[in-house]
Design a protein around this motif. Structure first.
Motif, mmCIF file in Angstrom:
data_model
loop_
_atom_site.group_PDB
_atom_site.id
_atom_site.type_symbol
_atom_site.label_atom_id
_atom_site.label_comp_id
_atom_site.label_asym_id
_atom_site.label_seq_id
_atom_site.Cartn_x
_atom_site.Cartn_y
_atom_site.Cartn_z
ATOM 1 N N GLY A 128 0.818 -1.217 0.000
ATOM 2 C CA GLY A 128 0.000 0.000 0.000
ATOM 3 C C GLY A 128 0.845 1.257 0.000
ATOM 4 N N ILE A 129 0.352 2.291 -0.670
ATOM 5 C CA ILE A 129 1.093 3.554 -0.728
ATOM 6 C C ILE A 129 0.109 4.700 -0.962
ATOM 7 N N VAL A 130 0.326 5.823 -0.268
ATOM 8 C CA VAL A 130 -0.520 6.998 -0.413
ATOM 9 C C VAL A 130 0.382 8.211 -0.596
ATOM 10 N N SER A 131 -0.210 9.334 -0.977
ATOM 11 C CA SER A 131 0.551 10.571 -1.076
ATOM 12 C C SER A 131 0.506 11.275 0.275
ATOM 13 N N THR A 132 1.657 11.372 0.940
ATOM 14 C CA THR A 132 1.670 11.995 2.269
ATOM 15 C C THR A 132 1.348 13.490 2.193
ATOM 16 N N ILE A 181 -6.224 6.248 10.780
ATOM 17 C CA ILE A 181 -6.276 4.857 10.315
ATOM 18 C C ILE A 181 -7.303 4.717 9.199
ATOM 19 N N GLU A 182 -8.496 5.257 9.421
ATOM 20 C CA GLU A 182 -9.554 5.142 8.417
ATOM 21 C C GLU A 182 -9.223 5.972 7.172
ATOM 22 N N GLU A 183 -8.513 7.089 7.357
ATOM 23 C CA GLU A 183 -8.165 7.927 6.208
ATOM 24 C C GLU A 183 -7.140 7.233 5.316
ATOM 25 N N VAL A 184 -6.181 6.536 5.923
ATOM 26 C CA VAL A 184 -5.202 5.770 5.139
ATOM 27 C C VAL A 184 -5.909 4.660 4.367
ATOM 28 N N LYS A 185 -6.827 3.992 5.028
ATOM 29 C CA LYS A 185 -7.583 2.934 4.355
ATOM 30 C C LYS A 185 -8.395 3.506 3.198
ATOM 31 N N ALA A 186 -9.047 4.638 3.433
ATOM 32 C CA ALA A 186 -9.882 5.241 2.395
ATOM 33 C C ALA A 186 -9.035 5.693 1.206
ATOM 34 N N ALA A 187 -7.843 6.216 1.472
ATOM 35 C CA ALA A 187 -6.970 6.661 0.389
ATOM 36 C C ALA A 187 -6.529 5.487 -0.470
ATOM 37 N N CYS A 188 -6.244 4.363 0.161
ATOM 38 C CA CYS A 188 -5.880 3.161 -0.600
ATOM 39 C C CYS A 188 -7.058 2.687 -1.445
ATOM 40 N N ALA A 189 -8.243 2.704 -0.854
ATOM 41 C CA ALA A 189 -9.436 2.288 -1.597
ATOM 42 C C ALA A 189 -9.697 3.216 -2.778
ATOM 43 N N ASP A 190 -9.540 4.529 -2.560
ATOM 44 C CA ASP A 190 -9.769 5.492 -3.637
ATOM 45 C C ASP A 190 -8.791 5.301 -4.788
ATOM 46 N N ALA A 191 -7.596 4.800 -4.470
ATOM 47 C CA ALA A 191 -6.576 4.591 -5.496
ATOM 48 C C ALA A 191 -6.673 3.207 -6.136
ATOM 49 N N GLY A 192 -7.686 2.420 -5.745
ATOM 50 C CA GLY A 192 -7.856 1.089 -6.308
ATOM 51 C C GLY A 192 -6.858 0.078 -5.788
ATOM 52 N N GLN A 193 -6.280 0.344 -4.621
ATOM 53 C CA GLN A 193 -5.307 -0.568 -4.021
ATOM 54 C C GLN A 193 -5.983 -1.479 -3.004
ATOM 55 N N THR A 194 -5.251 -2.500 -2.605
ATOM 56 C CA THR A 194 -5.716 -3.347 -1.514
ATOM 57 C C THR A 194 -5.785 -2.513 -0.243
ATOM 58 N N VAL A 195 -6.894 -2.611 0.471
ATOM 59 C CA VAL A 195 -7.085 -1.800 1.677
ATOM 60 C C VAL A 195 -6.392 -2.473 2.863
ATOM 61 N N PRO A 196 -5.591 -1.732 3.632
ATOM 62 C CA PRO A 196 -4.938 -2.321 4.807
ATOM 63 C C PRO A 196 -5.965 -2.889 5.776
ATOM 64 N N GLY A 234 -0.527 -3.289 11.371
ATOM 65 C CA GLY A 234 0.759 -3.457 10.704
ATOM 66 C C GLY A 234 0.704 -3.018 9.250
ATOM 67 N N GLU A 235 -0.380 -3.339 8.557
ATOM 68 C CA GLU A 235 -0.500 -2.959 7.148
ATOM 69 C C GLU A 235 -0.706 -1.451 6.993
ATOM 70 N N VAL A 236 -1.429 -0.843 7.935
ATOM 71 C CA VAL A 236 -1.558 0.625 7.923
ATOM 72 C C VAL A 236 -0.185 1.266 8.124
ATOM 73 N N MET A 237 0.565 0.752 9.096
ATOM 74 C CA MET A 237 1.890 1.292 9.380
ATOM 75 C C MET A 237 2.826 1.102 8.190
ATOM 76 N N GLN A 238 2.785 -0.075 7.577
ATOM 77 C CA GLN A 238 3.656 -0.326 6.433
ATOM 78 C C GLN A 238 3.308 0.603 5.264
ATOM 79 N N THR A 239 2.029 0.877 5.102
ATOM 80 C CA THR A 239 1.608 1.829 4.063
ATOM 81 C C THR A 239 2.209 3.201 4.321
ATOM 82 N N ILE A 240 2.194 3.630 5.571
ATOM 83 C CA ILE A 240 2.784 4.930 5.914
ATOM 84 C C ILE A 240 4.282 4.928 5.639
ATOM 85 N N TYR A 241 4.973 3.848 6.030
ATOM 86 C CA TYR A 241 6.419 3.770 5.796
ATOM 87 C C TYR A 241 6.734 3.728 4.298
ATOM 88 N N ASN A 242 5.966 2.952 3.551
ATOM 89 C CA ASN A 242 6.162 2.928 2.086
ATOM 90 C C ASN A 242 6.037 4.338 1.510
#
Length: 472
Positions: free
Chosen positions: A336-340, A352-367, A371-379
């Protein structure tokens, strides 16, 4: 009592008082006081508890004295852009509204016919951020024109805290430069710009530079804390102080001040204010000795701090940063990756919900896990660091060979490794207390302990551990 120097370093989530001494040319730091800093809802806006902050500054001075220290000087640094107005008697007008408040959302559009942003950038060199001081002042003019009419003084947050300590009002250069009201070349208030905006010129005082001695503690403050000392201006913008503490090996190093915000850039002797720089949204903030901090603002550890705070509210116990790092490592394959830089992450109800929503909006797998939310932030952070370095190289025409990270984020070795991998450059991590150290360095130089900035920077390498991380 041990003679020392005292840095008061206040960030968006906490503040600390750190005592500094120099023994045999080596710097030593000791934290003597720490406190929380939280936003509050007041009169329909997100605000700082400015009275509480002023009292905490004083309490920290008392704590230093009670622990056996006798500060010779004290310096305060905080975040940038926010301010208060005072009347002719020195009384504050209105609340200290915080940059994360939404009052500035439409100000750029409103100002475009008056001062097109291209002109604003060319004059001041300051990047667009919706919360820039220029937009905050215009929003205040719309909502509370009576406050501007009654105002005699404009003080940014550290300016006001200095006033509370010593009774002297002064606008410090590194923080004033972030207002987008100071000329990049002139290094003083842009009178023509202020007039165009319809702001009262009289409220903006003479700009002072780091190293200026303001005066002694107010009598009532001195009596309460148990000692007297001089109040000295450091680089009062925390990034300005942090950049001073970078022990760069050469002029091919990228600086990264890693805290609530990640400020990535270099020091320049002249501003870069052309259209390419404007398009890339790099900023030219004023620095110590009129160096320019040419950098990009990246959302930074705010996202992680918000996740941690949110989990604490859900469970009653905040997870530690090592626990969050371990959770991310356990999900290291999650892509997962978002624009910080997306404004949706500035002050969401749930990070947490905003990171998930951003992934969903980008057509990515939702955390699905922390751990997956955190990894998305680190990515996302490591990717955005690399992108900023690529842009920096294009804009300056230089090739950079290392990344020097200071601040609390320098302790996160997982993020350091991901940054090294993403950029393909070695990372040098430390010192951790970069901002407080930079604050103290100005005090040391003002006291004659070090003759100049370079000698103080050289001493850092012999005083603190710097960890090297190679790309894998």
């Amino acid at each position: 009592m041990q003679s020392c120097y005292l840095a008061v370093d206040i960030g968006a989530s906490s503040g600390r008082h750190i005592v500094g001494t120099v023994q045999d040319g080596r710097m030593k730091l000791q934290e003597v006081y720490r406190f929380e800093n939280r936003l509050q809802e007041r009169n329909g806006h997100l605000c700082w508890d400015i009275d509480g902050l002023a009292q905490q500054v004083v309490e920290g001075l008392k704590a230093a004295h009670d622990q056996g220290f006798a500060p010779v000087t004290v310096g305060i640094d905080t975040w940038a852009v926010d301010f208060v107005l005072l009347d002719g008697q020195g009384n504050r007008l209105g609340d200290a509204v915080a940059y994360r408040d939404k009052r500035t959302a439409d100000q750029r559009r409103k100002l475009e016919p008056v001062v097109p942003f291209a002109e604003l950038y060319r004059r001041t060199g300051i990047q667009y951020q919706p919360f820039n001081t220029i937009y905050q002042l215009c929003a205040l003019k719309d909502e509370h024109p009576e406050q501007l009419q009654a105002a005699e003084h404009f003080l940014m947050i550290p300016d006001y805290l200095n006033y509370c300590l010593c009774g002297v009002m002064a606008n410090e250069y590194t923080n004033a430069s972030t207002t987008a009201l100071v000329g990049a070349e002139s290094k003083t208030w842009d009178d023509a710009l202020i007039e165009k905006l319809g702001l009262p010129r009289k409220i903006f005082g003479a700009i002072r530079t780091p190293g200026t001695v303001l005066g002694h503690l107010r009598e009532e403050v001195s009596r309460y804390v148990g000692f007297d000392c001089q109040v000295v201006l450091p680089a009062t913008h925390d990034t300005g102080s942090a950049f001073l503490a970078v022990p760069a090996r050469d002029d091919k190093a990228v600086y990264l001040s890693s805290g609530t915000w990640s400020l990535l850039g270099v020091e320049n002797l002249t501003p870069i204010t052309g259209p390419e720089s404007e398009a890339a949204n790099f900023t030219n903030e004023g620095g110590y000795e009129y160096r320019y901090r040419y950098l990009k603002n990246i959302m930074g550890l705010w996202m992680i701090q918000s996740v941690r705070r949110e989990l604490g509210e859900q469970t009653g116990t905040r997870p530690s940063f090592p626990e969050l790092i371990a959770a991310a490592e356990g999900a290291h394959d999650f892509a997962g990756i978002v624009s910080t830089g997306d404004q949706r992450f500035l002050a969401p109800a749930s990070m947490i919900e905003e990171v998930k929503a951003a992934c969903a909006d980008a057509g990515q797998t939702v955390p699905a896990t922390v751990g997956e939310v955190m990894q998305t932030i680190y990515n996302s952070l490591s990717r955005d660091y690399r992108k900023a370095i690529d842009e920096l190289q294009t804009l300056t025409g230089k090739r950079y060979t290392s990344i020097n990270i200071v601040g609390g984020g320098s302790q996160d070795m997982y993020l350091n490794q991901m940054t090294a991998n993403a950029a393909g450059l070695p990372v040098f991590a430390g010192p951790t207390e970069g901002t407080a150290l930079g604050n103290l360095m100005v005090q040391f130089i003002a006291a004659g302990i070090y003759p100049d900035l370079q000698s103080a920077r050289d001493a850092i390498k012999n005083s603190f551990e710097i960890k090297e991380v190679l790309p894998q």
